[in-house]
Scaffold this active site. Structure first.
Site, PDB file in Angstrom:
ATOM      1  N   ALA A 121       0.827  -1.204   0.000  1.00 54.50           N
ATOM      2  CA  ALA A 121       0.000   0.000   0.000  1.00 54.50           C
ATOM      3  C   ALA A 121       0.866   1.261   0.000  1.00 54.50           C
ATOM      4  CB  ALA A 121      -0.936  -0.029   1.208  1.00 54.50           C
ATOM      5  N   GLU A 124      -1.464   6.436  -3.737  1.00 53.55           N
ATOM      6  CA  GLU A 124      -2.601   7.150  -3.151  1.00 53.55           C
ATOM      7  C   GLU A 124      -3.427   7.819  -4.245  1.00 53.55           C
ATOM      8  OE1 GLU A 124      -0.956   9.788  -0.246  1.00 53.55           O
ATOM      9  OE2 GLU A 124      -0.351   8.118   1.070  1.00 53.55           O
ATOM     10  N   GLY A 128       1.112   8.974  -7.450  1.00 58.65           N
ATOM     11  CA  GLY A 128       1.480   7.759  -8.147  1.00 58.65           C
ATOM     12  C   GLY A 128       2.988   7.660  -8.316  1.00 58.65           C
ATOM     13  N   ARG A 236       9.574  -4.929  -9.835  1.00 55.31           N
ATOM     14  CA  ARG A 236       9.951  -4.724 -11.243  1.00 55.31           C
ATOM     15  C   ARG A 236      10.465  -6.017 -11.864  1.00 55.31           C
ATOM     16  NH1 ARG A 236      12.670   1.154 -10.210  1.00 55.31           N
ATOM     17  NH2 ARG A 236      10.648   2.204 -10.038  1.00 55.31           N
ATOM     18  N   GLN A 272       2.717 -13.304 -46.045  1.00 55.04           N
ATOM     19  CA  GLN A 272       3.988 -12.750 -45.564  1.00 55.04           C
ATOM     20  C   GLN A 272       3.799 -11.596 -44.573  1.00 55.04           C
ATOM     21  OE1 GLN A 272       6.333 -12.009 -49.115  1.00 55.04           O
ATOM     22  NE2 GLN A 272       7.370 -13.977 -48.844  1.00 55.04           N
ATOM     23  N   LEU A 332      -6.034 -11.659 -35.458  1.00 49.66           N
ATOM     24  CA  LEU A 332      -7.355 -12.270 -35.286  1.00 49.66           C
ATOM     25  C   LEU A 332      -8.479 -11.443 -35.907  1.00 49.66           C
ATOM     26  CD1 LEU A 332      -5.736 -14.025 -33.169  1.00 49.66           C
ATOM     27  CD2 LEU A 332      -7.892 -14.192 -31.929  1.00 49.66           C
ATOM     28  N   GLY A 333      -8.154 -10.220 -36.315  1.00 53.19           N
ATOM     29  CA  GLY A 333      -9.157  -9.389 -36.972  1.00 53.19           C
ATOM     30  C   GLY A 333     -10.347  -9.132 -36.066  1.00 53.19           C
ATOM     31  N   GLU A 357       4.625  -0.505 -10.905  1.00 56.16           N
ATOM     32  CA  GLU A 357       6.015  -0.727 -10.498  1.00 56.16           C
ATOM     33  C   GLU A 357       6.980   0.191 -11.245  1.00 56.16           C
ATOM     34  OE1 GLU A 357       4.217  -2.245  -8.494  1.00 56.16           O
ATOM     35  OE2 GLU A 357       4.192  -4.258  -9.306  1.00 56.16           O
ATOM     36  N   GLY A 358       6.572   1.432 -11.423  1.00 56.50           N
ATOM     37  CA  GLY A 358       7.386   2.404 -12.165  1.00 56.50           C
ATOM     38  C   GLY A 358       6.921   2.431 -13.603  1.00 56.50           C
TER      39      GLY A 358
END
Lengths: 393, 80
Positions: A121, A124, A128, A236, A272, A332-333, A357-358
């Site tokens: 924790a 806040e 950040g 990280r 291709q 996959l369109g 984590e950054g």
């Protein structure tokens, strides 16, 4: 490194991910919860104990095996992987490194067995990336500390039993262990999310929460410089492998679809331009994994360069995950944007890896600082006071 | 010992080539490094001098100057 045999726990994680997590990840995402029975199964299989020290009930995995295990779980379900990141890496590893002997003895066996779920924790509502500017406060009181403030975006915060909380007093940050049930502590589940829907994100309110003196982790004032920084390094490293996981899962979905789908009278894999996307994804996954393996080797050797390299690996693999999962959606369109196929979820999940984590931008700052130190041409490495030669100007 | 610590710091600070770090320079206060560097210093000290720093000694004040780090290493070497 690829030729090294897998630790049995990693092979177990792969089987668990394929049998339990991957088939149900979409269900967890829709329900906004990795369910309790899955978390219990992860604990019973020993995944939560994986990186924790053997003397406290952990499996004592080496860094490479732990990274591989993280990637296997992450390929199955990003929200289940998030539990490893916060519970085992951010809190468990940090307590193992910087906790007091009593804290280790009290909490690490419980975390290893999954009897208590831990969360981290720090973030806040208004703070950040600039983590040192948090507004949650603590005040020394008789026999302990009084905490006041709010935390937000706390992964697994909605179900956690133990909270590693960061707070400030007179400009100094300190870290505290706070237990659920402590009067004044309440959690509020966050919904309406793009990603991490299954990871029990919560806002945490600390309304005059009193903790005992032995809840302090590390020394007073060491909360940011040592505790948060150690935790974020472990985090990280975990997220770097999480990027590999999402990228590799997206690659597998992309290739599987390209092998069976036909357009213009031939399989997509024969086109291709689709092959170009597959080639980029393969190269990306291999390079990202190689970076993570490099960090693992440095960690296992006790080399402090692991910290810089973890920043680089996290930066690279989180961006790769976004690129490769986006390309998987493309291959996959129209099916790529349907929840009936996993790639739309992988695409959403990839984005959060660039934030936690950054953020990508924080990593860029750290990597640039490292690069400005490291990559000077020989001519500039002259002794102090010596003028540069004409040739070097 | 001090030269080894100085060498590590100089390899990890972004300062001009003619800047020298003195034994009593507070590398955090002078802005040579940010507090993000603290964990790297701890890892370096433990790995390079084969010591394990107890949690009560893991505080920025013990890593802020070359003098402080040398004193810290000396304390643990005396114990061993």
């Amino acid at each position: 490194m690829a030729s090294r045999s897998l630790h049995p726990l990693v092979a177990q994680a792969r089987a668990f991910a394929n049998q339990v997590l991957r088939p149900r990840a979409g269900e967890f995402d829709a329900a906004y919860a990795v369910p309790a029975d899955v978390i219990s199964a992860m604990a019973e299989q020993g995944f939560l104990a994986s990186m924790l020290p053997v003397e406290y009930g952990g499996a004592g995995l080496d860094a490479l095996s732990y990274g591989q295990l993280t990637a296997e779980i992450g390929k199955g379900c990003n929200s289940a992987r998030a539990l490893l990141t916060v519970h085992t890496s951010l809190v468990g590893e940090t307590l193992a490194r910087l906790g007091s002997p009593d804290q280790k003895l009290t909490w690490l066996p419980r975390l290893a067995r999954g009897e208590s779920i831990a969360c981290f924790a720090l973030t806040e509502p208004e703070t950040g990336s600039n983590a040192s500017a948090i507004k949650t406060t603590y005040q020394p009181v008789t026999d302990g500390y009084l905490l006041q403030g709010r935390k937000k975006w706390i992964t697994y915060g909605a179900i956690a039993d133990l909270f590693l909380v960061f707070a400030t007093c007179a400009g100094e940050m300190s870290a505290f262990l706070v237990e659920r049930g402590n009067p004044g502590l309440s959690t509020h589940r966050i919904t309406g999310l793009l990603a991490s829907r299954g990871a029990h994100l919560a806002e945490i309110e600390l309304d005059n929460v009193t903790v005992p003196a032995d809840a302090l982790v590390g020394r007073l004032g060491a909360g940011f410089s040592f505790v948060a920084n150690a935790a974020l390094f472990y985090g990280r490293y975990s997220i770097a492998w999480a990027g590999v996981a999402v990228a590799e899962a997206a690659l597998e979905e992309m290739v599987s679809y390209a092998r069976r789908r036909e357009q213009f009278g031939k399989k997509l894999r024969m086109h291709q331009l689709v092959q170009a996307l597959i080639a980029d994804a393969v190269a990306g996954v291999h390079s990202g994994r190689a970076l993570c393996e490099k960090v693992a080797a440095l960690r296992d050797a006790g080399d402090d360069e692991a910290i810089n390299e973890a920043n680089i690996a996290k930066y690279v693999t989180s961006r790769l995950a976004v690129k490769i999962s986006a390309d998987a959606v493309q291959v996959l369109g129209a099916n790529g944007i349907s929840e009936r196929y996993p790639v739309e979820r992988l695409y959403r999940e990839s984005k959060v890896l660039e934030i936690i984590e950054g953020s990508t931008q924080i990593q860029q700052m750290l990597i640039a600082e490292f690069g400005i130190r490291r990559y000077r041409a020989p001519a500039t490495l002259r002794p102090a006071g010596t003028p540069p030669s004409k040739e070097s100007i | 010992m001090r030269e080894k610590i100085r060498e590590f710091i100089m390899a990890n600070v972004n300062v001009d080539e003619d800047t020298a770090v003195k034994d009593d320079d507070n590398i955090f206060r002078l802005g040579y490094v940010s507090s993000l560097f603290a964990m790297r210093l701890l890892n370096f000290i433990e790995a390079s001098f084969a010591i394990t720093v107890d949690d009560e000694d893991i505080a920025l004040v013990n890593f802020s100057t070359i003098d402080a780090m040398a004193k810290l290493v000396g304390k643990y070497r005396t114990y061993s």
